[in-house]
Design a protein around this motif. Structure first.
Motif, PDB file in Angstrom:
ATOM      1  N   PHE A   1     -22.996  27.361  14.943  1.00  0.00           N
ATOM      2  CA  PHE A   1     -22.506  26.046  15.348  1.00  0.00           C
ATOM      3  C   PHE A   1     -23.472  25.439  16.346  1.00  0.00           C
ATOM      4  O   PHE A   1     -24.177  26.150  17.044  1.00  0.00           O
ATOM      5  CB  PHE A   1     -21.134  26.143  16.039  1.00  0.00           C
ATOM      6  CG  PHE A   1     -20.112  26.892  15.269  1.00  0.00           C
ATOM      7  CD1 PHE A   1     -19.512  26.324  14.155  1.00  0.00           C
ATOM      8  CD2 PHE A   1     -19.734  28.163  15.640  1.00  0.00           C
ATOM      9  CE1 PHE A   1     -18.567  27.014  13.437  1.00  0.00           C
ATOM     10  CE2 PHE A   1     -18.784  28.864  14.930  1.00  0.00           C
ATOM     11  CZ  PHE A   1     -18.200  28.291  13.831  1.00  0.00           C
TER      12      PHE A   1
ATOM     13  N   ALA B   1     -23.682  21.807  19.129  1.00  0.00           N
ATOM     14  CA  ALA B   1     -23.008  20.634  19.682  1.00  0.00           C
ATOM     15  C   ALA B   1     -23.897  20.042  20.767  1.00  0.00           C
ATOM     16  O   ALA B   1     -24.632  20.773  21.435  1.00  0.00           O
ATOM     17  CB  ALA B   1     -21.658  21.033  20.270  1.00  0.00           C
ATOM     18  N   PRO B   2     -23.857  18.723  20.947  1.00  0.00           N
ATOM     19  CA  PRO B   2     -24.677  18.115  22.003  1.00  0.00           C
ATOM     20  C   PRO B   2     -24.178  18.518  23.378  1.00  0.00           C
ATOM     21  O   PRO B   2     -22.978  18.685  23.588  1.00  0.00           O
ATOM     22  CB  PRO B   2     -24.499  16.614  21.767  1.00  0.00           C
ATOM     23  CG  PRO B   2     -23.205  16.488  21.042  1.00  0.00           C
ATOM     24  CD  PRO B   2     -23.056  17.743  20.236  1.00  0.00           C
TER      25      PRO B   2
ATOM     26  N   VAL C   1     -28.949  20.969  23.787  1.00  0.00           N
ATOM     27  CA  VAL C   1     -27.980  21.200  22.722  1.00  0.00           C
ATOM     28  C   VAL C   1     -27.393  22.593  22.948  1.00  0.00           C
ATOM     29  O   VAL C   1     -28.063  23.486  23.464  1.00  0.00           O
ATOM     30  CB  VAL C   1     -28.643  21.070  21.325  1.00  0.00           C
ATOM     31  CG1 VAL C   1     -29.689  22.134  21.107  1.00  0.00           C
ATOM     32  CG2 VAL C   1     -27.618  21.085  20.222  1.00  0.00           C
TER      33      VAL C   1
ATOM     34  N   SER D   1     -15.127  28.262  15.510  1.00  0.00           N
ATOM     35  CA  SER D   1     -15.380  26.829  15.675  1.00  0.00           C
ATOM     36  C   SER D   1     -15.833  26.566  17.106  1.00  0.00           C
ATOM     37  O   SER D   1     -15.628  27.391  18.000  1.00  0.00           O
ATOM     38  CB  SER D   1     -14.133  26.005  15.329  1.00  0.00           C
ATOM     39  OG  SER D   1     -13.048  26.383  16.134  1.00  0.00           O
TER      40      SER D   1
ATOM     41  N   ALA E   1     -16.843  23.002  19.955  1.00  0.00           N
ATOM     42  CA  ALA E   1     -16.951  21.566  20.233  1.00  0.00           C
ATOM     43  C   ALA E   1     -17.412  21.383  21.665  1.00  0.00           C
ATOM     44  O   ALA E   1     -17.220  22.258  22.517  1.00  0.00           O
ATOM     45  CB  ALA E   1     -15.602  20.878  20.018  1.00  0.00           C
ATOM     46  N   SER E   2     -18.013  20.220  21.943  1.00  0.00           N
ATOM     47  CA  SER E   2     -18.438  19.922  23.313  1.00  0.00           C
ATOM     48  C   SER E   2     -18.021  18.507  23.686  1.00  0.00           C
ATOM     49  O   SER E   2     -17.856  17.642  22.828  1.00  0.00           O
ATOM     50  CB  SER E   2     -19.949  20.069  23.462  1.00  0.00           C
ATOM     51  OG  SER E   2     -20.614  19.069  22.720  1.00  0.00           O
ATOM     52  N   SER E   3     -17.854  18.299  24.982  1.00  0.00           N
ATOM     53  CA  SER E   3     -17.608  16.972  25.534  1.00  0.00           C
ATOM     54  C   SER E   3     -18.760  16.657  26.482  1.00  0.00           C
ATOM     55  O   SER E   3     -18.879  17.273  27.544  1.00  0.00           O
ATOM     56  CB  SER E   3     -16.294  16.926  26.306  1.00  0.00           C
ATOM     57  OG  SER E   3     -16.219  15.735  27.068  1.00  0.00           O
ATOM     58  N   THR E   4     -19.616  15.726  26.084  1.00  0.00           N
ATOM     59  CA  THR E   4     -20.743  15.358  26.945  1.00  0.00           C
ATOM     60  C   THR E   4     -20.284  14.535  28.137  1.00  0.00           C
ATOM     61  O   THR E   4     -20.984  14.457  29.136  1.00  0.00           O
ATOM     62  CB  THR E   4     -21.806  14.581  26.152  1.00  0.00           C
ATOM     63  OG1 THR E   4     -21.200  13.433  25.574  1.00  0.00           O
ATOM     64  CG2 THR E   4     -22.401  15.439  25.056  1.00  0.00           C
TER      65      THR E   4
ATOM     66  N   LEU F   1     -17.378  22.786  27.102  1.00  0.00           N
ATOM     67  CA  LEU F   1     -17.672  23.439  25.844  1.00  0.00           C
ATOM     68  C   LEU F   1     -16.438  24.254  25.488  1.00  0.00           C
ATOM     69  O   LEU F   1     -15.907  24.988  26.329  1.00  0.00           O
ATOM     70  CB  LEU F   1     -18.878  24.369  25.962  1.00  0.00           C
ATOM     71  CG  LEU F   1     -19.156  25.248  24.750  1.00  0.00           C
ATOM     72  CD1 LEU F   1     -19.590  24.398  23.561  1.00  0.00           C
ATOM     73  CD2 LEU F   1     -20.185  26.302  25.071  1.00  0.00           C
TER      74      LEU F   1
ATOM     75  N   SER G   1     -12.290  19.337  18.203  1.00  0.00           N
ATOM     76  CA  SER G   1     -13.049  18.163  18.617  1.00  0.00           C
ATOM     77  C   SER G   1     -12.455  17.626  19.907  1.00  0.00           C
ATOM     78  O   SER G   1     -11.236  17.640  20.090  1.00  0.00           O
ATOM     79  CB  SER G   1     -12.981  17.090  17.528  1.00  0.00           C
ATOM     80  OG  SER G   1     -13.695  15.941  17.916  1.00  0.00           O
TER      81      SER G   1
END
Length: 128
Positions: A19, A21-22, A28, A64, A66-69, A74, A108
């Protein structure tokens, strides 16, 4: 550059990337399968230079991520329905919780980074 279809940088890992994610404008987050697929490593990589800024060996294999910039979060989830949450700027684990009774297969963050949505093999979608 996606508009010109030119590759900007390729970060090389020794293991298979599961996986990504930004993280921010320069980094990354990669989830890399190691130790015969039983455990994963989370790496923060500078996509401009390909250098690893931080590597976090994990005790789990994830299904799975996901990230929140916006909030530097993370999240990763395992096959048992547990979600793990980190601050990816420091590598500090903020906590973990049971999200589903089967594997979490999709996740997400909301655009504002306040909420995490998870979906799993139990056919349930949760908002946290």
């Amino acid at each position: 550059d996606i508009s010109s279809h030119k590759r900007i940088r390729t970060a090389c890992e020794k293991e298979s990337v599961k996986f990504m994610a930004p993280a921010d404008q320069a980094h990354v987050v990669l989830c890399v399968e190691v130790r015969a697929g039983k455990k994963d490593d989370i790496s923060i990589v500078n996509w401009r230079t390909g250098k690893v800024k931080m590597r976090m060996p994990m005790k789990h294999s994830f299904r799975s991520m996901a990230s929140s910039t916006v909030r530097n979060y993370l999240a990763a989830a395992d096959g048992n329905g547990r979600v793990y949450l980190w601050d990816f700027t420091t590598g500090w684990m903020m906590g973990s919780f049971e999200a589903h009774y089967k594997a979490v297969t999709a996740m997400s963050f909301s655009q504002c980074g306040t909420f995490l949505f998870t979906g799993g093999e139990d056919a349930i979608v949760n908002r946290w």
